[in-house]
Scaffold this motif. Sequence first.
Motif, mmCIF file in Angstrom:
data_model
loop_
_atom_site.group_PDB
_atom_site.id
_atom_site.type_symbol
_atom_site.label_atom_id
_atom_site.label_comp_id
_atom_site.label_asym_id
_atom_site.label_seq_id
_atom_site.Cartn_x
_atom_site.Cartn_y
_atom_site.Cartn_z
ATOM 1 N N ALA A 161 -1.705 17.799 14.183
ATOM 2 C CA ALA A 161 -1.709 17.390 12.846
ATOM 3 C C ALA A 161 0.061 17.924 12.163
ATOM 4 O O ALA A 161 -0.189 19.043 11.410
ATOM 5 N N GLY A 162 1.319 17.067 12.296
ATOM 6 C CA GLY A 162 2.027 16.854 12.175
ATOM 7 C C GLY A 162 2.793 15.733 11.005
ATOM 8 O O GLY A 162 3.456 15.328 11.490
ATOM 9 N N ALA A 163 1.523 15.073 10.610
ATOM 10 C CA ALA A 163 2.280 13.127 10.395
ATOM 11 C C ALA A 163 2.850 13.205 9.167
ATOM 12 O O ALA A 163 2.038 14.459 7.924
ATOM 13 N N PHE A 164 3.622 12.436 8.637
ATOM 14 C CA PHE A 164 3.969 12.464 7.074
ATOM 15 C C PHE A 164 4.346 11.365 6.828
ATOM 16 O O PHE A 164 4.328 10.116 7.378
ATOM 17 N N TRP A 165 3.455 11.044 5.781
ATOM 18 C CA TRP A 165 3.799 9.347 4.672
ATOM 19 C C TRP A 165 5.115 8.726 4.821
ATOM 20 O O TRP A 165 6.010 9.328 5.075
ATOM 21 N N SER A 166 5.261 7.770 5.552
ATOM 22 C CA SER A 166 6.179 6.405 4.776
ATOM 23 C C SER A 166 5.588 5.994 3.341
ATOM 24 O O SER A 166 4.439 6.036 3.156
ATOM 25 N N SER A 167 6.730 5.275 3.373
ATOM 26 C CA SER A 167 5.976 3.887 1.637
ATOM 27 C C SER A 167 6.151 2.399 2.374
ATOM 28 O O SER A 167 5.156 1.805 1.550
ATOM 29 N N THR A 168 5.614 3.065 4.152
ATOM 30 C CA THR A 168 4.838 1.544 4.245
ATOM 31 C C THR A 168 3.357 1.082 4.494
ATOM 32 O O THR A 168 3.055 1.673 4.859
ATOM 33 N N VAL A 169 2.937 -0.031 4.031
ATOM 34 C CA VAL A 169 2.193 -0.262 3.548
ATOM 35 C C VAL A 169 0.571 -1.406 4.548
ATOM 36 O O VAL A 169 2.043 -2.616 4.131
ATOM 37 N N TYR A 170 0.235 -1.745 4.510
ATOM 38 C CA TYR A 170 -0.388 -3.317 5.062
ATOM 39 C C TYR A 170 -2.054 -2.811 4.384
ATOM 40 O O TYR A 170 -2.111 -1.796 4.494
ATOM 41 N N ASN A 171 -1.861 -3.915 5.186
ATOM 42 C CA ASN A 171 -3.408 -4.516 4.532
ATOM 43 C C ASN A 171 -4.291 -4.370 6.243
ATOM 44 O O ASN A 171 -4.041 -4.601 6.917
ATOM 45 N N LYS A 172 -5.442 -3.490 6.678
ATOM 46 C CA LYS A 172 -5.755 -2.815 7.402
ATOM 47 C C LYS A 172 -7.570 -3.763 7.591
ATOM 48 O O LYS A 172 -8.526 -3.292 8.838
ATOM 49 N N SER A 173 -7.320 -5.110 7.170
ATOM 50 C CA SER A 173 -9.338 -5.333 6.922
ATOM 51 C C SER A 173 -9.344 -6.362 8.669
ATOM 52 O O SER A 173 -10.251 -6.305 9.129
ATOM 53 N N ALA A 174 -8.419 -6.174 8.653
ATOM 54 C CA ALA A 174 -8.210 -7.889 10.035
ATOM 55 C C ALA A 174 -8.384 -6.798 11.093
ATOM 56 O O ALA A 174 -9.263 -7.077 11.888
ATOM 57 N N VAL A 175 -7.767 -5.556 11.121
ATOM 58 C CA VAL A 175 -7.947 -3.886 12.209
ATOM 59 C C VAL A 175 -8.906 -3.813 12.246
ATOM 60 O O VAL A 175 -10.352 -3.272 13.665
ATOM 61 N N GLN A 176 -9.873 -3.523 10.903
ATOM 62 C CA GLN A 176 -11.499 -2.348 10.566
ATOM 63 C C GLN A 176 -12.714 -3.769 10.373
ATOM 64 O O GLN A 176 -13.436 -2.918 9.661
ATOM 65 N N ASN A 177 -11.869 -4.986 10.224
ATOM 66 C CA ASN A 177 -13.346 -6.040 9.762
ATOM 67 C C ASN A 177 -13.353 -5.252 8.666
ATOM 68 O O ASN A 177 -14.994 -5.528 8.449
#
Length: 285
Positions: A161-177
Amino acid sequence: MSIVFNVSLFSVFMFTLLNPVYAQIETQKLPDTGQSVQYDVKGKPLSISNSSLYTGQDASIEGNSLSYKDNEDGTVTDLNTGLMWQKSHDTTKRNLADSIKVINNMTLGGYDDWRLPTIKELYSLANCDGQLMKPESGQESRPYLDTAYFDFNYDKRIPFAGAFWSSTVYNKSAVQNFTAHGGLQGGFGFNFADGHIKSYETGLFFDQTTIQKSDHMFVPGNFVRAVRNTTTLYDMDYIDNNNGTITDQSTGLMWAKNDSGQQMDWVKALAFADNALLAGYSDWR
């Protein structure tokens, strides 16, 4: 620079070489990955004398070595990209919106223009000589970050568990329906504990509605490492050379315009690039 992902041995392959003509950027250089060890297809380290089947591995290509300056004020400057980074990081995990608020109110090294990095900027810090070891192995893990300049501590309870945020976002609706509220907003992050780029729930839907407990969605939160200054290395400023190659003026890299057209395993892909003579060049990789 090349990147090795230990995900699959099969891929559709594109290859690149440094363009010797490109010299516009003198102060901003694309950093290498830091990888110094060559591996076989089973993940075992190779001696140089045994690596002939793996010509063109990342570790065998000389790039712009990772290079930093500790400014002795809680900041570190990347001497390749010109970006200035936060040396330490807040050890509290937050959703994306709360992380941005923390950075917007941050003053460090006498600067108040800190921001969240893009995923490409964040990944530029990756040191691919890192290695996450199983606790029972008795071996010490190495973060995917140069700890001579940046602070990073593994969580002994959850070492991955060592994840860091970036400012790059996207829409996950197509992936998770998922279509409610315009879809689910995902944010890319880089994990300096295990070397993964992944997408994480930001805490918002894509229309900026906040995810509530009643939505029954898990928003784990990530760490942040703030950045300031800008770089042109990731502008993706392309020129078609009309000879089957494309030059990225941002990085100075020349790319094959078309991919291999067929899938091949990793060893064949390395050989495919090494033997290429596209546009009269022989130093493809």
